[in-house]
Structure formats: structure tokens, C-alpha cells
Design a protein around this motif. Structure first.
Motif, PDB file in Angstrom:
ATOM      1  N   ARG C  21       0.719  -1.240   0.073  1.00 55.22           N
ATOM      2  CA  ARG C  21       0.016   0.081  -0.094  1.00 55.22           C
ATOM      3  C   ARG C  21       0.847   1.274  -0.024  1.00 55.22           C
ATOM      4  O   ARG C  21       0.647   2.050  -0.769  1.00 55.22           O
ATOM      5  CB  ARG C  21      -1.007   0.080   1.256  1.00 55.22           C
ATOM      6  CG  ARG C  21      -1.842  -0.987   1.293  1.00 55.22           C
ATOM      7  CD  ARG C  21      -3.318  -0.547   0.286  1.00 55.22           C
ATOM      8  NE  ARG C  21      -4.021  -1.631  -0.083  1.00 55.22           N
ATOM      9  CZ  ARG C  21      -4.722  -1.871  -0.935  1.00 55.22           C
ATOM     10  NH1 ARG C  21      -4.678  -1.014  -1.929  1.00 55.22           N
ATOM     11  NH2 ARG C  21      -5.423  -2.863  -1.179  1.00 55.22           N
ATOM     12  N   PRO C  25       2.955   4.786  -5.890  1.00 53.22           N
ATOM     13  CA  PRO C  25       2.131   4.198  -7.377  1.00 53.22           C
ATOM     14  C   PRO C  25       3.213   4.107  -8.407  1.00 53.22           C
ATOM     15  O   PRO C  25       3.895   4.648  -8.904  1.00 53.22           O
ATOM     16  CB  PRO C  25       1.001   5.208  -7.620  1.00 53.22           C
ATOM     17  CG  PRO C  25       0.881   6.143  -6.404  1.00 53.22           C
ATOM     18  CD  PRO C  25       2.164   6.113  -5.758  1.00 53.22           C
ATOM     19  N   ILE C  29       0.075   3.588 -13.160  1.00 52.10           N
ATOM     20  CA  ILE C  29      -1.160   4.361 -12.825  1.00 52.10           C
ATOM     21  C   ILE C  29      -0.812   6.000 -13.391  1.00 52.10           C
ATOM     22  O   ILE C  29      -1.779   6.858 -13.667  1.00 52.10           O
ATOM     23  CB  ILE C  29      -1.188   4.669 -11.171  1.00 52.10           C
ATOM     24  CG1 ILE C  29      -2.577   5.219 -10.944  1.00 52.10           C
ATOM     25  CG2 ILE C  29      -0.188   5.641 -10.920  1.00 52.10           C
ATOM     26  CD1 ILE C  29      -2.908   5.066  -9.519  1.00 52.10           C
ATOM     27  N   LEU C  30       0.238   6.284 -13.779  1.00 50.05           N
ATOM     28  CA  LEU C  30       0.884   7.354 -14.401  1.00 50.05           C
ATOM     29  C   LEU C  30       0.374   7.573 -15.910  1.00 50.05           C
ATOM     30  O   LEU C  30      -0.092   8.607 -16.255  1.00 50.05           O
ATOM     31  CB  LEU C  30       2.358   7.257 -14.181  1.00 50.05           C
ATOM     32  CG  LEU C  30       3.007   8.914 -14.231  1.00 50.05           C
ATOM     33  CD1 LEU C  30       2.272   9.466 -13.074  1.00 50.05           C
ATOM     34  CD2 LEU C  30       4.549   8.625 -14.108  1.00 50.05           C
ATOM     35  N   ILE C  33      -3.128   9.019 -16.181  1.00 46.69           N
ATOM     36  CA  ILE C  33      -2.954  10.358 -15.904  1.00 46.69           C
ATOM     37  C   ILE C  33      -2.395  11.264 -17.040  1.00 46.69           C
ATOM     38  O   ILE C  33      -2.933  12.213 -17.364  1.00 46.69           O
ATOM     39  CB  ILE C  33      -2.446  10.677 -14.578  1.00 46.69           C
ATOM     40  CG1 ILE C  33      -3.198   9.943 -13.538  1.00 46.69           C
ATOM     41  CG2 ILE C  33      -2.019  12.070 -14.257  1.00 46.69           C
ATOM     42  CD1 ILE C  33      -2.503  10.023 -12.131  1.00 46.69           C
TER      43      ILE C  33
END
Lengths: 414, 314, 295
Positions: C21, C25, C29-30, C33
Motif C-alpha cells: 500500500r 504508485p 497509474i501514471l 493520468i
């Protein structure tokens, strides 16, 4: 920086601006919404200033709806500017009814005596026989055509009948041109073809449109829409969504343009030479037995009654506005012709148009724009515009029904 | 103060002391009046008085040049409900309000959740926030050309599909409002996202940790923990965007300037058109009054909802 | 797995999950975006590509194509500047934004001071009176203001616009400053009053310096709001010498526009420069201003 000091500074600034504002208000103003003609209007204001000994300054408010809003609130608050541009026809009737406009009979009588203007021209700005404005612009509505395009399409002379015009359109299409430049921009242009087609089929019906005698979904209008839709189907018109109303004509993709001859000045600034690159002809009637008519657009400058009463010197300014000097100033700066018989027509186009009109002696009709009651003017034009964006027969039915609804509602509520 | 003195002093002196206190308080109030006077006067004259005048005007017959002095009763309002333009404008405005609430929130929330722990967060935040600083007029002017028949969007579509494409986004009845709403979202996503990020940052980590330990999935965590705690921020964002949705004018006026039916694109535009283009001053005032009532009603409802939510969180 | 901290397997799983966690990231995940951001920035790209084109170039090339040279920019700027009278409009707008913004924040600060630090009877009532100024949509002000300004003769004047903008910009700063001033410790002004300072002195020297952050942030917000205004200026001050920069920009879009989109877009760029500059330089204060608004 101490806030106290800032507040004092702000207060002083405000006081200074107040006094400047008051000082500016003491000048007399000529209000106009016709921004492209600013150079000419300033020249006219200068001549009028010199003649009267008062300073008259040009004030611009654009676009036209903002300008009308300003004038309406000015009149409602008894704050009418000394001079302001307006429209003739129904718009002038409404204005005169308020009592804000000065009766210019004496000045017109003198101008007619001096040979500057004719009695027929006086009628253009008269309400109940009395003139309430001086002329700023008198224009005939003609068809501009690109001389090179006509050459390339093998058209020797401008068409004299509707059938010839339609045949010429086909020839132009074959030569790779779009026959007519027909934008729907500006919130006013859609009415041009609508009124021309009704006028060309039935001039009396055309006049009856704006006096509630001809319904907007009646047979005469149906005929006009049918011809209009047909022309769209044959691809005779340019994309109505184009915002620049001169683009397709100036870049040689469209061959003709139905518009007032004051537009020749604008084409000149875009690099086309009047009389060489483009010429004009009168739009023939659609049905052969209908006599030739031409739409005359006349823009007046109205004088405030209160200002004239308070300041008799302004009368000299009014007289100056009707002199050949102002006519020539307008013509040489922005190629606008105010109809002064002793003035020089600004360019060959306007000269030729005047000769054309004098020779053909067509029936002169007031533009639909000025004749229609202003409360429904915008709504009706919007309907015509939506037809231009979607010129199908179904949409034509819808548009006609809605136009008549608007029209009937207005006349019923009077 | 008075309590200590009362133990030592006689009743007379006490009474004097209290009188003196009242005088000081009164003097303070008078000074306070000086401080609040400019604000009260400015707001009263320029913001509150016009509203009153507007309501009065809506009951006159003022149209174009005349009729300011004639009383018209409710006829302007009756006309409102009889005219099809008004219901069209109302429908479009409702569309706008829903769109203005839901869309920026959905997009911004997704972005906020994605950007929450990213590197260069400040850069992204600033980048997305930039359009909010621009004037709606400027944004509308640029997007006018984005949506133009030979503009950016159609060029991209033509490039991708290989066929020329010149659909009139802001000329077609069905696409004009959604198109302008997209521009509105583009402009508002930044500020919405920044506010949501602030709200997200304020959520305490412990409940989330505990839930994870218990084996809850991300979706469940969001629905049961994050969303309820985020609700106050969501409501604040909603209140801000609702007012914008009701009263958007600049964007519509600039982008849809060539669309024939532009007068009914929203109540705000309709009011402007009727008053300033058609000269129906009294009628336009009536429209403004109706718009005002709607805005206040919805804002009040949202504010009440927000205070309820905040109370329940505590 | 049931929660059982004595079970080492369970604890291991917890630790592994925690590590997973708290890892920043990953690149995956980039990607979305970046895609969204690129789509978001297309209008800006269009803007920068267009201002360097000439009118015929714009008509001939694709709208997203790069310009052939940077030279036409000067010509576009000159055209936009002169035709839209951006110098006069910019000067007017700047005056309005600076003076009205500062004045409004000052007046709001004074009022907030009066409501929070002095024993004003019915302070909440007064606040509600002023705050209702923000509840009504601007459309309700337009016609009465137009008519009233005509009557008073302040239509198309700087004074008229300054007064209006100041009034419009008072309620929100008042809301914020009222909260902000309430948070300042009372001891400061008590101490000053005992020393014999007048209320005005207390206001200037004690309270204001403590609220510098909010004051600057609020001024920035109001400056931007006034600079970006179209509605009020187009109705109340439409003349060339008094119109705001946004009205000038909109005039380029009017009927008589024969300018290519490149000039209109250049005008858009020019008219946005001040607010964008302010934003870049004072970004911290802008963001702070947001937080104030949500309290």
C-alpha cells in the motif's frame, strides 16, 4: 503600504475620475453602432463640429443589439445623445413616437433647394410626411460578381432573367465555383435570401409580410422556400456556418454575393479592385411577369429634439451633415455613399449602381429588416437561420409554421 | 472585572461601573457602525436596491421605449409560462445544472483519487487549475474554434478516420448544449479537483487502516468510509457549481453566437436576450426574478443539507 | 483470515499488504493520468500553434499543424492590439481590477473588524444583510443598474464601473475575513486598547498585519474576477475608452469581424496574460484563497 494611505489614494483616484467623467459628459456625442465606418463618422463629426462651434465626438457601441439597448434606456431616462445612427422604417416610427427625435423639415427643405438631396430621398427618412433624420448611407442591394469567375465559366454578360441566372449558376458550378456566397452570420444575414425570394415572386406579398397581410406560412412564402430549398439542393450556396461573411467571395471560391453596395468598401480593403475584380448587377425577378424591384437601404442619423432645442448652434451641424463635404468625407474614408446628389460617388461600383437604378427605374422597397416590427425581428431571423443550417422541406414547413406563430402572436398582442 | 469589584465595592459604585460599561459598549457599537458603513452602503445601493427595483420592474409594462410607468400586474409572468421559449430555456437550464453538478464532480473525483499520492502533484494541480484563472470569454473564444466545422475536434476525427468530417458541434440542436457543458467541465475540473484533494487529505487514516486490516476491498472502503467523510467537501463543490450552472452566460454567449436558437440555451441567456436585444425590459426582469428564486431555493436546500451532513459527521 | 495478531502468518500478510500500500504508485497509474492530461491540454496546444500563423496560413493548414515560423506572431499581436483597442481596454480593466479589488477587500476588512472585534449589536444581522448580496444571480442587477446609471449619468464612466465592481467584490471577502479575524487572539487588541490606542489604530496596526495571507489571497481572487468580467462591463461601460478587456475581446468575434482566427486567438492570449502571470507568481496565495472559500 498602510491601508489608510491606500484608501485615501483610492478615494482621490475616484474623485479625479468622477471629475473627468463629468468633463467628458459635457462634450456632445454622435453615437454609432457601425464600427467599420468609424473613420468616416469621425470625419463627419469633425466637419459638423467646425460648422457649429461645438465639439461633437464619435462614440461607438457595438454590436447593434447592445447599441439599441443603450438607446432605449437613454430615451427612457431622458438622456438622449445629441446625434445617433438609427434605422428607417418601423424602427424610425417607434423612435419618433417617443418624441425624442427632432423634426428636420427646415433642414431638408433647404437641402432640396440647394440640390443636395431629392424629395424622394426625404421620404426614406420620413414619418407621417416629416423627415426625422439626415442620411448617412443610401445603398442599393445588388448582386456582386467576381469578373474572373464569370470569364472562366464563359458567361459573357450578367443575367437579365431568372432563368439566365440559374443557367449561369450551373456554368459556374461546372467551372469549380460555388455560385452564391450566403453566410448566416451576424444574427441578421439569414433574412437576405428569404426576402429576396419573396420579393422576386410577389412584391406585394413581400410588403404585406411586415404589415400582417401576408402570413409567413402562406402560399407566397411556401413558393419562396421551395425555390430556396431547391437552390440548396443544387449546391448553389456556401456553408452558412462561416463566420466571416466575405471570406468565400474574397478568396475566389464563391462567384456572387447578394448584399448592399456599401460592402464594396470592405472588398476593397481585402484587396479586390471595384469595377475590375468585381462588378454588380441587379437581381432579376424570379417570375418573369413580376416587374424589377430593388431593395434600398437607408441609414439615418437622428438628432435629439432636446439637444437641438437647447442648443440652436447644432442646427449648423445638421446643415453641415447634409453638405457635399460630409458626403465626400464618408466616401473617401470608408467608401460609404450618403446619397448626396452633389457628392462624388466613392467608387465605380456605387456610381454604376446608381446609373443602373436610374436606368431600370425599379420599384424601390424598404428592407424587410427595417419594415418588420423590432420585437419579432430577431426571432424571425433566427428561424430563417435555422432553415439555412438545415434546408430540408420538412424543416421549411416547421420554420414557416413557427414564423407565422411568432408573427400572429405579436399582432394579436398589440 | 465587575465580579471581583462587587466583592469589595458598594452597590452605588457597582451601578456606576455598569453604566460606564454600557456607555463603552455603546461607543464601541457606534465606532463599529463607522467600520461597517462603507460595506453596508455599497452593498445596499449596488446589490440589494437593484434586486428590489428588478422585482418592481417585472410588474410594469416597460418595453423598448415606453411603458415604465404602466402597471402590468402579473401579465409578464403569465406570458412567461405561455411562451414556448421559456420552457425550452428552463429545460436547458435544468440540463446545465445537472451537468454542472455531476460532471465536474465525477471527472474531478476520479482525477483526485488517481493523483492522490502521485509525484509532481503540485505541477498537476497547477496545470489543471490554470483554466479556472482564465476568463470564460477567453475560454469560449478558443473553444469556439475547437468546435468549429473545420476546427480541432473535427480535424482529429478526420485524421483518425481518414474521412473529412465537418460536423457543426455548436450548430446542431442536439449537440450545442452538451458541447458547451464539456467546455465548462474543462474549466471547472481543476478547482473541483483541488478542493476534493483537500477534502481527501483531511480524512483520518485510522478508520481506513482498520477496515483494510478487516479485509475490506477498496470499493467498500470508498463507499462506506471515504465518501461519507468527503460529503461536506462534495457539497461545497456542488454549491459552487450549481450557481455557475444556473447563471453561466459568458461561455454560452461567446461560443453559441452563431447558433440560431441561442436565446433559449439557458435562462440567463434568455433574460439577456429579451431585455437587451428585444427591448422587453419588464419581461426580462420577470425572467430574472424567476431565475433568482430558483437559484436561492436550490442554494438554500444545499446549504441546509450541508449543515445536516456536517452535524452527522460530528 | 480472521484477525489474530498472535498468528505470525497473519502478521506477515499485514506487513506485506502495508508495504504494498505504501509503495508509491507504479508507472501504470501514471499512464492514464498522462493521457487525460494530454487531452486536457489540447486547447492550449491549439492556442500556441495558432498565434504563430498568418491568416492565409491558418486557412490552408490543418488547425493542429505546426506553424512555419514564429514571425507572424508580432503581426498578429499588432493587429489584435489595434483593432480591439486592447491598450485602452487593458488599462481600463487593470484600473478596475486593481482599485476595486483593493478597495473592496479594504472595506470588507473594516466591516469584518467591526463585526468581530467591536461589540456591534446585531452583528450577525448586519452580516446577513451584506451576505444576501451574493445570493442573487447577477442577472437580477443588470436592468436596474443600466437604467439607474443612465439616470445618474455614470454610464460608460470609470467611476460607474469602479463603484459596481467594488460593491460586487465586498461580500465574499467579508465572509472569509470574518472567520479569519475571529481566529485572532483577543489579547492583542485588548492590550492595545489598554495602552489607549483608538480602534482605527488597532485595526491598522494589530489586526491587518495578522491577516496578511488571507488579505492577499482575497485581493488576488477579486482582481481575477474583475479582470475576467464580461457581463457587467458589456452592459454598463461599453464605450471604447471604458470597456473591459473581455468586452474588447468579444468585439473581435462580432459581425464585422474579417479577422482570421489567428488574430482572435492572439487577442485571447494577450488578454489572459496578466491573470496567468499573477497565477504563476502567486500560486501559493491562490490555492490558499481556495481553502478560505471552503471554510
Amino acid at each position: 503600504m498602510s491601508f489608510f494611505k491606500t484608501m485615501t489614494a483610492a478615494g482621490l483616484a475616484a474623485a479625479t475620475l468622477f471629475s473627468v467623467g463629468i468633463a467628458m459628459a459635457a462634450d456632445l456625442s454622435l453615437y454609432s453602432d457601425k464600427t467599420p465606418w468609424d473613420a468616416g463618422m469621425t470625419a463627419a463629426a469633425d466637419i459638423a463640429s467646425k460648422a457649429s462651434g461645438q465639439t461633437i465626438k464619435l462614440q461607438d457601441i457595438t454590436p447593434s443589439d447592445k447599441y439599441q439597448a443603450f438607446m432605449q434606456t437613454s430615451i427612457a431616462s431622458n438622456n438622449v445623445p445629441a446625434f445617433f445612427t438609427w434605422w428607417n422604417g418601423q424602427q424610425l416610427n417607434d423612435l419618433v413616437a417617443t418624441g425624442a427625435a427632432a423634426d428636420l423639415s427646415t433642414y431638408w427643405d433647404q437641402a432640396i433647394k440647394d440640390g443636395n438631396f431629392s424629395a424622394g430621398q426625404k421620404d426614406l427618412v420620413s414619418v407621417n410626411g416629416k423627415p426625422y433624420g439626415v442620411l448617412l448611407n443610401v445603398a442599393n442591394w445588388v448582386v456582386f460578381y467576381n469578373t474572373k469567375a464569370f470569364e472562366k465559366a464563359g458567361i459573357a454578360a450578367p443575367p437579365k432573367t431568372w432563368d439566365e441566372l440559374m443557367a449561369d449558376c450551373d456554368k459556374l458550378k461546372a467551372a469549380g465555383y460555388v455560385p452564391f456566397n450566403a453566410p448566416a452570420s451576424g444574427g441578421w444575414m439569414p433574412f437576405i435570401w428569404f426576402s429576396q425570394l419573396v420579393l422576386g415572386t410577389n412584391p406585394d406579398a413581400f410588403v404585406g409580410l411586415t404589415s400582417n397581410k401576408t402570413p409567413y406560412n402562406g402560399p407566397e412564402v411556401h413558393k419562396a422556400f421551395q425555390i430556396w430549398g431547391d437552390m440548396y439542393k443544387k449546391g448553389y450556396f456556401t456553408d452558412p456556418r462561416e463566420q466571416d461573411d466575405s471570406k468565400f467571395f474574397a478568396n475566389n471560391s464563391a462567384a456572387m454575393f447578394l448584399i448592399g453596395d456599401w460592402h464594396s468598401g470592405q472588398f476593397a480593403t481585402m484587396g479586390m479592385k471595384p469595377g475590375v475584380d468585381f462588378k454588380t448587377f441587379l437581381m432579376p425577378s424570379v417570375t418573369p411577369d413580376v416587374p424589377q424591384s430593388v431593395i434600398v437601404e437607408a441609414s439615418p442619423i437622428v438628432v435629439s429634439k432636446a439637444a437641438l432645442d437647447a442648443n440652436p448652434d447644432l442646427g449648423k451641424a445638421v446643415a453641415a451633415l447634409m453638405s457635399p463635404d460630409v458626403s465626400n468625407a464618408l466616401g473617401s474614408t470608408v467608401q460609404v455613399y450618403n446619397g448626396n446628389l452633389k457628392g462624388t460617388p466613392p467608387n465605380d461600383i456605387i456610381k454604376a449602381d446608381n446609373e443602373l437604378v436610374a436606368a431600370a427605374k425599379p420599384r424601390a422597397l424598404v428592407r424587410w429588416w427595417e419594415a418588420v416590427p423590432s420585437q419579432i425581428q430577431g426571432d424571425l431571423v433566427a428561424q430563417m437561420g435555422s432553415f439555412m443550417l438545415n434546408p430540408s422541406p420538412d424543416n421549411a414547413e416547421k420554420v414557416m409554421t413557427q414564423m407565422q406563430q411568432i408573427n400572429a402572436d405579436y399582432w394579436a398582442s398589440k | 472585572m465587575a465580579t471581583t469589584a462587587s466583592l469589595l465595592l458598594s452597590p452605588d459604585i457597582l451601578k456606576d461601573a455598569r453604566r460606564r460599561e454600557r456607555r463603552v459598549a455603546w461607543r464601541q457599537t457606534r465606532t463599529a457602525w463607522l467600520f461597517i458603513a462603507p460595506a453596508v452602503v455599497m452593498v445596499g445601493v449596488f446589490l440589494l436596491l437593484p434586486v428590489l427595483v428588478n422585482v418592481i420592474l417585472s410588474f410594469t409594462k416597460w418595453q423598448k421605449f415606453t411603458g415604465l410607468d404602466k402597471f402590468a400586474g402579473f401579465s409578464n409572468y403569465q406570458r412567461l409560462f405561455a411562451v414556448p421559449y421559456f420552457s425550452e430555456a428552463l429545460y436547458n437550464t435544468a440540463f446545465w445544472v445537472v451537468g454542472a453538478i455531476v460532471l465536474p464532480l465525477a471527472v474531478a473525483l476520479t482525477l483526485a483519487l488517481l493523483l492522490r499520492n502521485i509525484a509532481f502533484q503540485e505541477t498537476f494541480k497547477s496545470l489543471y487549475f490554470l483554466p479556472k484563472v482564465l476568463a470564460p470569454t477567453a475560454v469560449g473564444a478558443v473553444w469556439y474554434y475547437v468546435y468549429a466545422p473545420h476546427g480541432v475536434i473535427n480535424s482529429i476525427v478526420a485524421g483518425v478516420t481518414g474521412h473529412p468530417f465537418d460536423f457543426g458541434w455548436i450548430y446542431d440542436d442536439n449537440t450545442v448544449t452538451p458541447s458547451v457543458i464539456v467546455t465548462f467541465v474543462w474549466q471547472t475540473v481543476g478547482i473541483t479537483m483541488v478542493l476534493l484533494l483537500l477534502g481527501l487529505a483531511a480524512i483520518p487514516k485510522d478508520p481506513i487502516e482498520a477496515a483494510r486490516v478487516d479485509g475490506a476491498s477498496s470499493g467498500q472502503i470508498f463507499r462506506h468510509i471515504v465518501w461519507p467523510l468527503l460529503l461536506p467537501t462534495v457539497l461545497v463543490v456542488t454549491i459552487l457549481n450549481v450557481a455557475a450552472g444556473f447563471t453561466t452566460f459568458d461561455l454560452l454567449w461567446v461560443m453559441a453566437s452563431d447558433y440560431p436558437g441561442k436565446r433559449t440555451l439557458s435562462l440567463a441567456v434568455y433574460m439577456y436576450y429579451e431585455s437587451f436585444s428585444n427591448g422587453g425590459w419588464a419581461y426580462g426582469s420577470a425572467i430574472a426574478v424567476v431565475l433568482g428564486i430558483m437559484v436561492i431555493a436550490v442554494s438554500a436546500a444545499l446549504a441546509w443539507l450541508q449543515s445536516r451532513v456536517e452535524k452527522s459527521i460530528r | 483470515m480472521p484477525v489474530d495478531l498472535s498468528n505470525p502468518a497473519f502478521v506477515q500478510k499485514l506487513i506485506a499488504e502495508e508495504r504494498h500500500r505504501t509503495r508509491p504508485p507504479g508507472r501504470w497509474i501514471l499512464l492514464p493520468i498522462i493521457l487525460v492530461t494530454i487531452a486536457y491540454l489540447i486547447p492550449f496546444y491549439y492556442l500556441f500553434v495558432t498565434v504563430f500563423k498568418t491568416t492565409p496560413e491558418y486557412a490552408q493548414k490543418g488547425v493542429l499543424e505546426l506553424p512555419s515560423s514564429l514571425a507572424p506572431f508580432i503581426d498578429n499581436v499588432v493587429q489584435a492590439w489595434t483593432i480591439a483597442h486592447l491598450d485602452q481596454a487593458g488599462f481600463s480593466s487593470f484600473t478596475y481590477a486593481l482599485c476595486s479589488g483593493a478597495l473592496a477587500v479594504a472595506i470588507a476588512a473594516a466591516a469584518a473588524f467591526g463585526m468581530t472585534r467591536l461589540n456591534l449589536i446585531g452583528a450577525n444581522g448586519w452580516f446577513m444583510v451584506i451576505f444576501t448580496g451574493t445570493l442573487f444571480p447577477f442577472q437580477m442587477y443588470l436592468v436596474p443598474l443600466l437604467f439607474g446609471y443612465q439616470r445618474l449619468g455614470i454610464i460608460n464612466t470609470w467611476l460607474g464601473m469602479l463603484l459596481l465592481y467594488t460593491a460586487v467584490c465586498i461580500p465574499f471577502p467579508l465572509l472569509v475575513l470574518r472567520n479569519s479575524f475571529s481566529g485572532i487572539s483577543r489579547e492583542i487588541d485588548e492590550a492595545a486598547r489598554i495602552e489607549g490606542a483608538s480602534e482605527w489604530r488597532v485595526f491598522i496596526s494589530m489586526i491587518l498585519p495578522n491577516a496578511r495571507g488571507p488579505l492577499i489571497a482575497l485581493f488576488l481572487l477579486q482582481f481575477t474576477f474583475i479582470w475576467n468580467d464580461l457581463l457587467f462591463s458589456s452592459i454598463l461601460a461599453n464605450g471604447i475608452g471604458v470597456r473591459s478587456v473581455m468586452v474588447a475581446l468579444q468585439s473581435l468575434q462580432g459581425t464585422y469581424s474579417t479577422l482570421g482566427p489567428n488574430v482572435v486567438i492572439t487577442a485571447t492570449l494577450i488578454s489572459s496574460v496578466p491573470t496567468v502571470l499573477l497565477f504563476i507568481i502567486l500560486r501559493k496565495y491562490f490555492m490558499a484563497g481556495l481553502q478560505l472559500g471552503t471554510k
